[in-house]
Design a protein around this motif. Structure first.
Motif, PDB file in Angstrom:
ATOM      1  N   ILE A 321      25.843   5.559 -13.244  1.00  0.00           N
ATOM      2  CA  ILE A 321      24.901   4.431 -13.163  1.00  0.00           C
ATOM      3  C   ILE A 321      23.478   4.979 -13.138  1.00  0.00           C
ATOM      4  CG2 ILE A 321      24.146   2.456 -11.784  1.00  0.00           C
ATOM      5  CD1 ILE A 321      27.015   2.454 -10.565  1.00  0.00           C
ATOM      6  N   GLY A 322      22.628   4.471 -14.031  1.00  0.00           N
ATOM      7  CA  GLY A 322      21.218   4.835 -14.045  1.00  0.00           C
ATOM      8  C   GLY A 322      20.353   3.592 -14.136  1.00  0.00           C
ATOM      9  N   VAL A 323      19.586   3.314 -13.082  1.00  0.00           N
ATOM     10  CA  VAL A 323      18.699   2.138 -13.071  1.00  0.00           C
ATOM     11  C   VAL A 323      17.264   2.644 -12.936  1.00  0.00           C
ATOM     12  CG1 VAL A 323      18.204  -0.100 -12.061  1.00  0.00           C
ATOM     13  CG2 VAL A 323      20.519   0.833 -11.916  1.00  0.00           C
ATOM     14  N   GLU A 324      16.497   2.489 -13.977  1.00  0.00           N
ATOM     15  CA  GLU A 324      15.126   3.014 -14.016  1.00  0.00           C
ATOM     16  C   GLU A 324      14.083   1.910 -13.999  1.00  0.00           C
ATOM     17  OE1 GLU A 324      12.476   5.864 -17.022  1.00  0.00           O
ATOM     18  OE2 GLU A 324      14.655   6.086 -16.890  1.00  0.00           O
ATOM     19  N   ASN A 325      14.254   0.920 -14.844  1.00  0.00           N
ATOM     20  CA  ASN A 325      13.225  -0.108 -15.044  1.00  0.00           C
ATOM     21  C   ASN A 325      13.587  -1.389 -14.282  1.00  0.00           C
ATOM     22  OD1 ASN A 325      11.638   1.468 -17.046  1.00  0.00           O
ATOM     23  ND2 ASN A 325      13.540   1.311 -18.205  1.00  0.00           N
ATOM     24  N   TYR A 326      13.302  -1.356 -12.987  1.00  0.00           N
ATOM     25  CA  TYR A 326      13.607  -2.505 -12.135  1.00  0.00           C
ATOM     26  C   TYR A 326      12.685  -3.684 -12.453  1.00  0.00           C
ATOM     27  CZ  TYR A 326      16.715   0.233  -9.161  1.00  0.00           C
ATOM     28  OH  TYR A 326      17.754   0.982  -8.686  1.00  0.00           O
ATOM     29  N   ARG A 327      13.235  -4.861 -12.276  1.00  0.00           N
ATOM     30  CA  ARG A 327      12.463  -6.064 -12.586  1.00  0.00           C
ATOM     31  C   ARG A 327      11.423  -6.368 -11.512  1.00  0.00           C
ATOM     32  NH1 ARG A 327      16.048 -10.998 -14.410  1.00  0.00           N
ATOM     33  NH2 ARG A 327      16.624  -9.364 -15.893  1.00  0.00           N
ATOM     34  N   TYR A 328      11.768  -6.160 -10.259  1.00  0.00           N
ATOM     35  CA  TYR A 328      10.864  -6.528  -9.163  1.00  0.00           C
ATOM     36  C   TYR A 328      10.461  -5.331  -8.297  1.00  0.00           C
ATOM     37  CZ  TYR A 328      12.740 -11.067 -10.499  1.00  0.00           C
ATOM     38  OH  TYR A 328      13.120 -12.169 -11.212  1.00  0.00           O
ATOM     39  N   LEU A 329      10.869  -4.150  -8.672  1.00  0.00           N
ATOM     40  CA  LEU A 329      10.541  -2.948  -7.924  1.00  0.00           C
ATOM     41  C   LEU A 329       9.867  -1.945  -8.853  1.00  0.00           C
ATOM     42  CD1 LEU A 329      13.791  -2.327  -5.828  1.00  0.00           C
ATOM     43  CD2 LEU A 329      11.680  -3.414  -5.073  1.00  0.00           C
ATOM     44  N   VAL A 355      34.774   7.948 -19.094  1.00  0.00           N
ATOM     45  CA  VAL A 355      33.476   7.908 -18.411  1.00  0.00           C
ATOM     46  C   VAL A 355      32.798   6.585 -18.776  1.00  0.00           C
ATOM     47  CG1 VAL A 355      31.244   9.001 -18.074  1.00  0.00           C
ATOM     48  CG2 VAL A 355      33.258  10.408 -18.515  1.00  0.00           C
ATOM     49  N   LEU A 356      32.562   5.764 -17.783  1.00  0.00           N
ATOM     50  CA  LEU A 356      31.897   4.481 -17.990  1.00  0.00           C
ATOM     51  C   LEU A 356      30.452   4.606 -17.503  1.00  0.00           C
ATOM     52  CD1 LEU A 356      34.683   2.059 -16.651  1.00  0.00           C
ATOM     53  CD2 LEU A 356      34.407   3.010 -18.947  1.00  0.00           C
ATOM     54  N   THR A 357      29.491   4.419 -18.417  1.00  0.00           N
ATOM     55  CA  THR A 357      28.075   4.604 -18.093  1.00  0.00           C
ATOM     56  C   THR A 357      27.350   3.269 -18.205  1.00  0.00           C
ATOM     57  OG1 THR A 357      28.193   6.846 -18.983  1.00  0.00           O
ATOM     58  CG2 THR A 357      26.005   5.930 -18.611  1.00  0.00           C
ATOM     59  N   PHE A 358      26.515   2.993 -17.210  1.00  0.00           N
ATOM     60  CA  PHE A 358      25.792   1.718 -17.152  1.00  0.00           C
ATOM     61  C   PHE A 358      24.300   1.995 -16.938  1.00  0.00           C
ATOM     62  CE2 PHE A 358      30.068   1.197 -15.500  1.00  0.00           C
ATOM     63  CZ  PHE A 358      30.554   0.105 -16.219  1.00  0.00           C
ATOM     64  N   TYR A 359      23.463   1.319 -17.739  1.00  0.00           N
ATOM     65  CA  TYR A 359      22.017   1.504 -17.650  1.00  0.00           C
ATOM     66  C   TYR A 359      21.322   0.167 -17.358  1.00  0.00           C
ATOM     67  CZ  TYR A 359      22.992   5.832 -20.283  1.00  0.00           C
ATOM     68  OH  TYR A 359      23.494   7.037 -20.710  1.00  0.00           O
ATOM     69  N   ASP A 360      20.250   0.230 -16.584  1.00  0.00           N
ATOM     70  CA  ASP A 360      19.273  -0.836 -16.405  1.00  0.00           C
ATOM     71  C   ASP A 360      19.879  -2.245 -16.370  1.00  0.00           C
ATOM     72  OD1 ASP A 360      17.224   0.900 -16.035  1.00  0.00           O
ATOM     73  OD2 ASP A 360      16.269   0.596 -17.961  1.00  0.00           O
ATOM     74  N   ARG A 364      23.193  -5.551 -12.957  1.00  0.00           N
ATOM     75  CA  ARG A 364      22.469  -6.702 -12.415  1.00  0.00           C
ATOM     76  C   ARG A 364      23.418  -7.605 -11.641  1.00  0.00           C
ATOM     77  NH1 ARG A 364      23.061  -7.798 -17.947  1.00  0.00           N
ATOM     78  NH2 ARG A 364      24.136  -9.762 -18.413  1.00  0.00           N
ATOM     79  N   GLY A 365      22.826  -8.451 -10.797  1.00  0.00           N
ATOM     80  CA  GLY A 365      23.618  -9.412 -10.042  1.00  0.00           C
ATOM     81  C   GLY A 365      24.620  -8.730  -9.131  1.00  0.00           C
ATOM     82  N   ASP A 366      25.864  -9.184  -9.176  1.00  0.00           N
ATOM     83  CA  ASP A 366      26.923  -8.637  -8.322  1.00  0.00           C
ATOM     84  C   ASP A 366      27.697  -7.523  -9.027  1.00  0.00           C
ATOM     85  OD1 ASP A 366      28.059 -10.236 -10.209  1.00  0.00           O
ATOM     86  OD2 ASP A 366      29.293 -11.404  -8.817  1.00  0.00           O
ATOM     87  N   GLU A 406      21.155   0.022   7.789  1.00  0.00           N
ATOM     88  CA  GLU A 406      21.940   0.113   6.562  1.00  0.00           C
ATOM     89  C   GLU A 406      21.021   0.535   5.419  1.00  0.00           C
ATOM     90  OE1 GLU A 406      24.404   0.921   4.845  1.00  0.00           O
ATOM     91  OE2 GLU A 406      25.802  -0.718   5.277  1.00  0.00           O
ATOM     92  N   ALA A 407      21.621   1.045   4.365  1.00  0.00           N
ATOM     93  CA  ALA A 407      20.907   1.399   3.147  1.00  0.00           C
ATOM     94  C   ALA A 407      21.719   0.895   1.965  1.00  0.00           C
ATOM     95  CB  ALA A 407      20.706   2.905   3.064  1.00  0.00           C
ATOM     96  N   TYR A 408      21.003   0.589   0.851  1.00  0.00           N
ATOM     97  CA  TYR A 408      21.663  -0.100  -0.258  1.00  0.00           C
ATOM     98  C   TYR A 408      21.402   0.608  -1.588  1.00  0.00           C
ATOM     99  CZ  TYR A 408      21.726  -3.913   3.150  1.00  0.00           C
ATOM    100  OH  TYR A 408      21.916  -4.659   4.283  1.00  0.00           O
ATOM    101  N   LEU A 409      22.450   0.621  -2.423  1.00  0.00           N
ATOM    102  CA  LEU A 409      22.263   0.850  -3.852  1.00  0.00           C
ATOM    103  C   LEU A 409      21.754  -0.462  -4.425  1.00  0.00           C
ATOM    104  CD1 LEU A 409      25.607   2.720  -4.669  1.00  0.00           C
ATOM    105  CD2 LEU A 409      23.459   3.665  -3.807  1.00  0.00           C
ATOM    106  N   PHE A 410      20.817  -0.397  -5.402  1.00  0.00           N
ATOM    107  CA  PHE A 410      20.128  -1.631  -5.788  1.00  0.00           C
ATOM    108  C   PHE A 410      20.248  -1.918  -7.272  1.00  0.00           C
ATOM    109  CE2 PHE A 410      16.624  -4.562  -4.394  1.00  0.00           C
ATOM    110  CZ  PHE A 410      17.234  -4.920  -3.193  1.00  0.00           C
ATOM    111  N   PRO A 411      20.585  -3.193  -7.618  1.00  0.00           N
ATOM    112  CA  PRO A 411      20.665  -3.583  -9.028  1.00  0.00           C
ATOM    113  C   PRO A 411      19.270  -3.767  -9.621  1.00  0.00           C
ATOM    114  CG  PRO A 411      21.082  -5.469  -7.645  1.00  0.00           C
ATOM    115  CD  PRO A 411      20.949  -4.300  -6.720  1.00  0.00           C
ATOM    116  N   VAL A 412      19.208  -3.874 -10.927  1.00  0.00           N
ATOM    117  CA  VAL A 412      17.924  -3.947 -11.619  1.00  0.00           C
ATOM    118  C   VAL A 412      17.142  -5.208 -11.269  1.00  0.00           C
ATOM    119  CG1 VAL A 412      18.810  -5.137 -13.685  1.00  0.00           C
ATOM    120  CG2 VAL A 412      16.863  -3.557 -13.883  1.00  0.00           C
TER     121      VAL A 412
END
Length: 569
Positions: A321-329, A355-360, A364-366, A406-412
C-alpha cells in the motif's frame, strides 16, 4: 557469290559465340597508407589557443554533458605550416571524451583557422576545477607551447527541484473559498540541468479547478536557474479554511516526469514567501547547492537491480500500500515510489507470486476493513491457515490520536477530525492479521505516528492538524509476544518522525530496507538474511544518516530475531 558469303558467316558464327573464354576472379584488397610529402619553403610561426563551451553555456561542464572544443590556429610566419596535429596528453584521466583526431593539413602564412571538436563529459566527472592538456606538433618541427584548457566541472547530480515560493495575484494576496485567482509559483533547479521541460499543474480534489495559463522561461532549465509558472485556480465556496490544498506541479524533461511537487497553498492561509538562493550558477554556488543536497550523506546506490531469492514461495501473499497524495492531508513524500519498489522486492527477492499493490485513490473509504477483516475481508479468503505466508508493506501517513491512546493507518480521503472512524487502528490491524492464522506474518511500516509529515527538501514539511509531538503509548495488541511467527518492522520509534531520502527518491527506511534485502544485511555471509540481521542493518544505517538530515530516526523490530526471511542462490 552471295551464297558463299552466307556460308562463311554460318561457319564462323559458332566460333564467335562459343570460342571466347571469360575468366572471372577476385583479388584481395590491400590498405595503402599514403603519407603526404611537403616541401619546405619559408619558416612558419604557429600559435594555438583553445576554449570549451558546454551545451548550457553556463560555464559549468556537467557529467555526461555534450561539450564543444574550439581550437584556434594562427600562422604569423613567412611560410606555410604543414601536418598540424593536436593530441591529448592526459588521456588516462578521461574527464572529457574526444572521439575525433585534431588535424590540419596546411595553414598558409598569415592565415587563421578554427576547428570545432565535439567532446562528451565523462559520467565519472567530479565537482571542482579541472583541465585538459594538449601537445601540438607540425611536420617540419615547429613546436608551440603545450596548450592547457581549464574548466569548472560538476559531478552528476540527481534531478532536484524545489518550490521557492508562491504568490496569489490579487489585492489580498490570499486565496479565498469560492473565488477565482491567478497564482504564481517559482521553482528552482538544484540538481542536474534539464532539457525539454514542460510543466503540468493539477489537483486531486474535485472541488478545486485548475486552469494552467503560462510559464516564463525556456524549455531548458540549467542547474541553479528558476522558472516562474502561473495558473488560475477556482475553489468551491464550501471548502472553508484549508491549510493545504492538494495542488501539484509535475515537471517533465523530454516527456519523462522528473519531479511532482506539492504547491504550499491553502484557503484563507498566507502562502509561503520566496526563499533566497543564488541565482547565477557559478561554481561557488554549485558547491553550495551540492552541500545542501548531500550534507555529508552517502550517495544513493542502485536499489533497482533486484536480486532473486533461492526459491519461489507459492503459498505466499503480499499486500503493498502506498498513499502519497492525500485529499485532506499534506503529501506523504515518495510513498507511491516506495510501494512500487517493494512490490518488485516481494516478487523477486521474497519469491511471492501473488502481490496486490494499491496506490492513492484505490485506498479510500473503508478500504482497510474490506481488505484485512479476518472474517469477510479479501485477504482472509486467500489465506490457508498454517500454510500461507502473509507480507504487508505500508508507506503513507500514520495519524495518532491526540491522547496518544491509538495510532492509525490512513486512507487517501481520511479527515483528521474523524480519525477514529476514517483510520485503521494499529491495534485492530495487528489483531486482524493475527486472526488469519497464517504460517508467518511479516509487516513493514514506513510511517511515523507523531503527527508530522516525512521531512524532505523536495516538499514542505507540515504538521498534521495540531497532533505533532504526540507520543503514542504502547499499542494494546502485540501478537509477537504470543505468536512467534509474527514480525513487525517499523521505520521509527513512536516518539520520532520518519524521514525521506531525497537522493534515492524514497523513504529513508525503505531505501535501507531495499539495500539490506539486496544482501547488505547478510552479516555473516551465509547467503541468508534473518529478521535480526535485517533489523540491525536498517537501524544502524538509518540512525547514522538521519542525524545528518534532521533529528534521529530509529527503526525497530518486534518479534524474534532468528527467523530466516530470504535465502539467495
Amino acid at each position: 557469290m552471295r551464297y558463299v558469303v552466307i556460308l562463311l558467316w554460318i561457319c564462323l558464327l559458332p566460333a564467335l559465340l562459343f570460342g571466347q573464354r571469360v575468366v572471372s576472379g577476385k583479388s584481395e584488397g590491400k590498405r595503402v597508407k599514403i603519407e603526404p610529402v611537403y616541401e619546405f619553403s619559408k619558416p612558419s610561426r604557429l600559435s594555438v589557443s583553445m576554449r570549451l563551451q558546454d551545451r548550457n553555456e553556463d560555464g559549468l561542464i556537467e557529467a555526461a554533458e555534450p561539450v564543444k572544443l574550439y581550437v584556434y590556429f594562427q600562422n604569423s610566419g613567412e611560410g606555410s605550416a604543414f601536418g598540424i596535429k593536436v593530441e591529448r596528453l592526459d588521456t588516462s584521466r578521461n574527464t572529457l571524451i574526444c572521439r575525433e583526431n585534431i588535424y590540419l593539413s596546411e595553414l598558409k602564412a598569415g592565415a587563421e583557422r578554427m576547428l570545432v571538436i565535439p567532446l562528451l563529459a565523462s559520467e565519472d566527472l567530479r565537482t571542482g576545477i579541472d583541465s585538459l592538456r594538449f601537445s601540438v606538433s607540425e611536420y617540419f618541427g615547429v613546436q608551440p607551447d603545450t596548450s592547457v584548457v581549464y574548466f569548472n566541472s560538476v559531478e552528476r547530480l540527481e534531478p532536484d527541484l524545489v518550490c521557492m515560493g508562491v504568490e496569489v495575484l490579487n489585492d489580498a494576496g490570499i486565496l479565498r473559498a469560492g473565488e477565482t485567482a491567478d497564482v504564481k509559483v517559482v521553482l528552482r533547479n538544484l540538481g542536474r540541468s534539464l532539457e525539454g521541460c514542460n510543466y503540468r499543474v493539477s489537483s486531486t480534489d474535485a472541488n478545486v479547478l485548475i486552469k494552467y495559463t503560462s510559464e516564463q522561461g525556456k524549455d531548458r532549465l540549467p542547474i541553479g536557474e528558476s522558472v516562474s509558472l502561473q495558473f488560475q485556480i477556482t475553489s468551491d465556496r464550501q471548502l472553508g479554511v484549508v491549510k493545504d490544498l492538494p495542488v501539484f506541479v509535475a515537471v517533465y524533461s523530454n516527456d519523462v516526469m522528473i519531479r511532482r511537487l506539492r504547491i504550499p497553498l491553502g484557503i484563507n492561509e498566507p502562502p509561503v514567501r520566496y526563499a533566497v538562493f543564488p541565482s547565477h550558477p557559478t561554481l561557488e554556488n554549485v558547491l553550495r547547492m551540492k552541500t545542501l543536497q548531500d550534507r555529508g550523506m552517502p550517495k544513493s546506490e542502485d536499489i533497482l537491480r533486484i536480486p532473486r531469492g533461492k526459491t519461489p514461495n507459492e503459498e505466499a501473499i503480499a499486500i503493498v500500500i502506498g498513499v502519497e497524495n492525500y485529499r485532506y492531508l499534506p503529501i506523504a513524500p515518495y510513498a507511491c515510489k516506495d510501494a512500487m519498489l517493494m512490490t518488485k522486492y516481494l516478487q523477486y527477492t521474497f519469491g511471492v507470486n501473488r502481490v496486490l499493490t494499491f496506490y492513492d485513490s484505490e485506498v479510500r473509504g473503508d478500504f482497510f476493513e474490506k481488505l484485512f477483516d479476518p472474517v469477510n475481508g479479501k485477504l482472509s479468503k486467500m489465506v490457508k491457515k498454517g500454510k500461507t505466508d502473509v507480507y504487508v508493506y505500508y508507506s503513507g501517513h500514520g495519524v495518532p490520536e491526540k491522547n496518544g491512546e491509538e495510532a492509525y493507518l490512513f486512507p487517501v480521503d481520511g479527515k483528521i477530525m474523524n480519525a477514529s472512524s476514517c483510520g485503521y487502528g494499529l491495534s485492530r490491524f495487528y489483531r486482524d492479521l493475527d486472526s488469519l492464522k497464517a504460517r508467518n506474518v511479516v509487516v513493514f511500516l514506513d510511517a511515523c505516528f507523531m503527527g508530522d509529515t516525512k521531512y524532505s527538501r523536495s516538499y514542505v514539511s507540515r504538521n498534521i492538524s495540531g497532533t505533532k509531538g504526540v507520543v503514542v503509548r504502547r499499542i494494546g495488541q502485540a501478537p509477537w509476544h504470543t505468536n512467534r511467527n509474527f514480525f513487525v518492522f517499523t521505520s521509527s520509534r513512536n516518539d520520532q518522525s520518519s524521514l525521506a531520502f531525497d537522493q534515492s527518491g524514497t523513504g529513508l527506511f525503505t531505501y535501507y530496507l531495499a539495500l539490506g534485502l539486496k544482501g547488505a544485511a547478510d552479516a555473516d555471509g551465509d547467503g541468508k538474511i534473518t529478521t535480526g540481521e535485517l533489523s540491525d542493518y536498517i537501524s544502524s544505517r538509518v540512525e547514522e544518516v538521519s542525524r545528518k538530515i534532521r533529528g534521529e530516526q530509529t527503526p525497530q523490530l518486534f518479534g524474534r530475531p532468528d527467523k530466516v526471511l530470504i535465502e539467495y542462490n
